[in-house]
Design a protein around this motif. Structure first.
Motif, PDB file in Angstrom:
ATOM      1  N   HIS A  63      69.673  34.109  -9.010  1.00  0.00           N
ATOM      2  CA  HIS A  63      68.805  34.832  -9.947  1.00  0.00           C
ATOM      3  C   HIS A  63      69.509  35.875 -10.814  1.00  0.00           C
ATOM      4  N   PHE A  64      70.741  36.216 -10.478  1.00  0.00           N
ATOM      5  CA  PHE A  64      71.519  37.166 -11.278  1.00  0.00           C
ATOM      6  C   PHE A  64      72.903  36.568 -11.519  1.00  0.00           C
ATOM      7  N   LYS A  65      73.437  36.783 -12.692  1.00  0.00           N
ATOM      8  CA  LYS A  65      74.799  36.301 -12.962  1.00  0.00           C
ATOM      9  C   LYS A  65      75.774  37.385 -12.516  1.00  0.00           C
ATOM     10  N   LEU A  66      76.332  37.205 -11.333  1.00  0.00           N
ATOM     11  CA  LEU A  66      77.163  38.252 -10.733  1.00  0.00           C
ATOM     12  C   LEU A  66      78.541  37.740 -10.346  1.00  0.00           C
ATOM     13  N   ASN A  67      79.551  38.583 -10.525  1.00  0.00           N
ATOM     14  CA  ASN A  67      80.865  38.236  -9.986  1.00  0.00           C
ATOM     15  C   ASN A  67      80.901  38.624  -8.514  1.00  0.00           C
ATOM     16  N   LYS A  68      82.000  38.392  -7.853  1.00  0.00           N
ATOM     17  CA  LYS A  68      82.105  38.607  -6.407  1.00  0.00           C
ATOM     18  C   LYS A  68      81.771  40.050  -6.001  1.00  0.00           C
ATOM     19  N   GLU A  69      82.350  41.017  -6.706  1.00  0.00           N
ATOM     20  CA  GLU A  69      82.118  42.427  -6.365  1.00  0.00           C
ATOM     21  C   GLU A  69      80.675  42.847  -6.648  1.00  0.00           C
ATOM     22  N   GLU A  70      80.121  42.337  -7.762  1.00  0.00           N
ATOM     23  CA  GLU A  70      78.726  42.658  -8.113  1.00  0.00           C
ATOM     24  C   GLU A  70      77.752  42.068  -7.099  1.00  0.00           C
ATOM     25  N   LEU A  71      78.065  40.861  -6.627  1.00  0.00           N
ATOM     26  CA  LEU A  71      77.212  40.217  -5.628  1.00  0.00           C
ATOM     27  C   LEU A  71      77.232  40.998  -4.315  1.00  0.00           C
ATOM     28  N   LYS A  72      78.408  41.474  -3.931  1.00  0.00           N
ATOM     29  CA  LYS A  72      78.532  42.290  -2.711  1.00  0.00           C
ATOM     30  C   LYS A  72      77.638  43.525  -2.809  1.00  0.00           C
ATOM     31  N   PHE A  73      77.682  44.182  -3.981  1.00  0.00           N
ATOM     32  CA  PHE A  73      76.895  45.400  -4.162  1.00  0.00           C
ATOM     33  C   PHE A  73      75.394  45.091  -4.183  1.00  0.00           C
ATOM     34  N   ALA A  74      75.011  44.004  -4.849  1.00  0.00           N
ATOM     35  CA  ALA A  74      73.598  43.604  -4.894  1.00  0.00           C
ATOM     36  C   ALA A  74      73.088  43.294  -3.485  1.00  0.00           C
ATOM     37  N   ALA A  75      73.916  42.594  -2.717  1.00  0.00           N
ATOM     38  CA  ALA A  75      73.546  42.270  -1.327  1.00  0.00           C
ATOM     39  C   ALA A  75      73.378  43.553  -0.509  1.00  0.00           C
ATOM     40  N   TYR A  76      74.299  44.500  -0.717  1.00  0.00           N
ATOM     41  CA  TYR A  76      74.198  45.802  -0.035  1.00  0.00           C
ATOM     42  C   TYR A  76      72.848  46.449  -0.337  1.00  0.00           C
ATOM     43  N   LEU A  77      72.436  46.454  -1.607  1.00  0.00           N
ATOM     44  CA  LEU A  77      71.171  47.091  -2.007  1.00  0.00           C
ATOM     45  C   LEU A  77      69.967  46.409  -1.367  1.00  0.00           C
ATOM     46  N   PHE A  78      69.872  45.101  -1.527  1.00  0.00           N
ATOM     47  CA  PHE A  78      68.680  44.381  -1.078  1.00  0.00           C
ATOM     48  C   PHE A  78      68.614  44.218   0.438  1.00  0.00           C
ATOM     49  N   VAL A  79      69.752  43.917   1.052  1.00  0.00           N
ATOM     50  CA  VAL A  79      69.770  43.739   2.515  1.00  0.00           C
ATOM     51  C   VAL A  79      69.516  45.077   3.203  1.00  0.00           C
ATOM     52  N   THR A  80      70.150  46.143   2.712  1.00  0.00           N
ATOM     53  CA  THR A  80      69.935  47.465   3.313  1.00  0.00           C
ATOM     54  C   THR A  80      68.487  47.897   3.131  1.00  0.00           C
ATOM     55  N   TYR A  81      67.924  47.622   1.962  1.00  0.00           N
ATOM     56  CA  TYR A  81      66.510  47.936   1.723  1.00  0.00           C
ATOM     57  C   TYR A  81      65.615  47.242   2.757  1.00  0.00           C
ATOM     58  N   ALA A  82      65.835  45.944   2.959  1.00  0.00           N
ATOM     59  CA  ALA A  82      65.026  45.179   3.917  1.00  0.00           C
ATOM     60  C   ALA A  82      65.167  45.733   5.330  1.00  0.00           C
ATOM     61  N   ILE A  83      66.395  46.103   5.710  1.00  0.00           N
ATOM     62  CA  ILE A  83      66.648  46.645   7.051  1.00  0.00           C
ATOM     63  C   ILE A  83      65.988  48.015   7.214  1.00  0.00           C
ATOM     64  N   GLU A  84      66.010  48.827   6.143  1.00  0.00           N
ATOM     65  CA  GLU A  84      65.378  50.154   6.212  1.00  0.00           C
ATOM     66  C   GLU A  84      63.854  50.035   6.324  1.00  0.00           C
ATOM     67  N   VAL A  85      63.279  49.070   5.624  1.00  0.00           N
ATOM     68  CA  VAL A  85      61.831  48.824   5.738  1.00  0.00           C
ATOM     69  C   VAL A  85      61.501  48.453   7.185  1.00  0.00           C
ATOM     70  N   ARG A  86      62.330  47.612   7.782  1.00  0.00           N
ATOM     71  CA  ARG A  86      62.134  47.204   9.174  1.00  0.00           C
ATOM     72  C   ARG A  86      62.305  48.394  10.130  1.00  0.00           C
ATOM     73  N   ALA A  87      63.338  49.194   9.893  1.00  0.00           N
ATOM     74  CA  ALA A  87      63.593  50.366  10.744  1.00  0.00           C
ATOM     75  C   ALA A  87      62.422  51.337  10.694  1.00  0.00           C
ATOM     76  N   ASP A  88      61.805  51.458   9.518  1.00  0.00           N
ATOM     77  CA  ASP A  88      60.651  52.345   9.343  1.00  0.00           C
ATOM     78  C   ASP A  88      59.442  51.881  10.154  1.00  0.00           C
ATOM     79  N   GLU A  89      59.428  50.604  10.518  1.00  0.00           N
ATOM     80  CA  GLU A  89      58.350  50.067  11.359  1.00  0.00           C
ATOM     81  C   GLU A  89      58.742  50.131  12.839  1.00  0.00           C
ATOM     82  N   LEU A  90      59.976  49.754  13.121  1.00  0.00           N
ATOM     83  CA  LEU A  90      60.424  49.593  14.513  1.00  0.00           C
ATOM     84  C   LEU A  90      60.575  50.920  15.266  1.00  0.00           C
ATOM     85  N   TYR A  91      61.321  51.866  14.697  1.00  0.00           N
ATOM     86  CA  TYR A  91      61.634  53.088  15.436  1.00  0.00           C
ATOM     87  C   TYR A  91      60.406  53.949  15.771  1.00  0.00           C
ATOM     88  N   PRO A  92      59.417  54.109  14.864  1.00  0.00           N
ATOM     89  CA  PRO A  92      58.237  54.890  15.235  1.00  0.00           C
ATOM     90  C   PRO A  92      57.450  54.289  16.406  1.00  0.00           C
TER      91      PRO A  92
END
Length: 208
Positions: free
Chosen positions: A106-135
């Motif tokens: 869905h995005f035209k990304l080079n290797k470094e850009e893809l790494k950063f995009a993955a960091y943003l979206f994957v970390t976001y998903a994990i933080e949403v999960r953590a906000d449910e799990l830890y409480p």
């Protein structure tokens, strides 16, 4: 077995509870390592360094909490010291791979850009999960008057989520559409992980 009842069962069994803490510690450590692996060779932001540091600290903190149950338990991340070790090891890795595949389409990304995009979206998903799990976990710990606490992690994870949203706003104006897809991928992987833990906990409690 729903998530609350599963955690309640885990907390009431010392050895299983130690493995649960160790499993969470493993996940936090794996998350920290993935954040570091996503770093650009030179363009590393303060927030990215902060996240990696805090996730490592969470891993350390959770590992240290095991000592409140029994000092001899779960010294390493060997499979026999984790709950549902195969699903645990695959969870974040599978999320990362599936997210990268989707983002590349869905995005035209080079290797470094893809790494950063993955960091943003994957970390976001994990933080949403953590906000449910830890409480939920903290609620059970409080009700059982446990010496173990995860309140400090809850506060930091809330801060992480806010920071991820700010970064995603800068990344793409329609990031929420893509984040929804990543959240659905994470939801499926989370369900597989919880089901694998439930199966193991059920067997453990009947075997003893």
């Amino acid at each position: 077995m729903d998530f609350y009842n599963l955690l309640d069962k885990i907390v009431h069994h010392n050895k299983t509870h130690a493995k649960w803490l160790n499993t969470l510690s493993f996940m936090e450590n794996a998350g920290a390592r993935k954040i570091s692996a996503c770093e650009h060779p030179t363009k590393v932001s303060l927030i990215q360094l902060k996240h990696a540091t805090e996730e490592h600290r969470h891993a350390f903190y959770l590992k240290k909490q095991i000592g409140k149950i029994a000092s001899e338990l779960c010294k390493t991340y060997e499979s026999n010291e984790l709950l549902a070790s195969i699903a645990t090891r695959q969870y974040l890795h599978a999320l990362d791979i599936k997210a990268c595949k989707y983002l590349q389409q869905h995005f035209k990304l080079n290797k470094e850009e893809l790494k950063f995009a993955a960091y943003l979206f994957v970390t976001y998903a994990i933080e949403v999960r953590a906000d449910e799990l830890y409480p939920v976990y903290q609620d059970i710990l409080t009700k059982t008057s446990s010496k173990i606490m995860v309140k400090s992690i809850i506060l930091e994870e809330e801060g992480h989520l806010e920071e991820m949203i700010n970064q995603l706003d800068e990344f793409s104006k329609d990031w929420k559409v893509h984040a929804e897809v990543i959240l659905n991928i994470e939801k499926q992987l989370h369900e597989q992980w919880i089901n694998a833990i439930s199966e193991e906990v059920f067997q453990l409690n009947y075997a003893e």
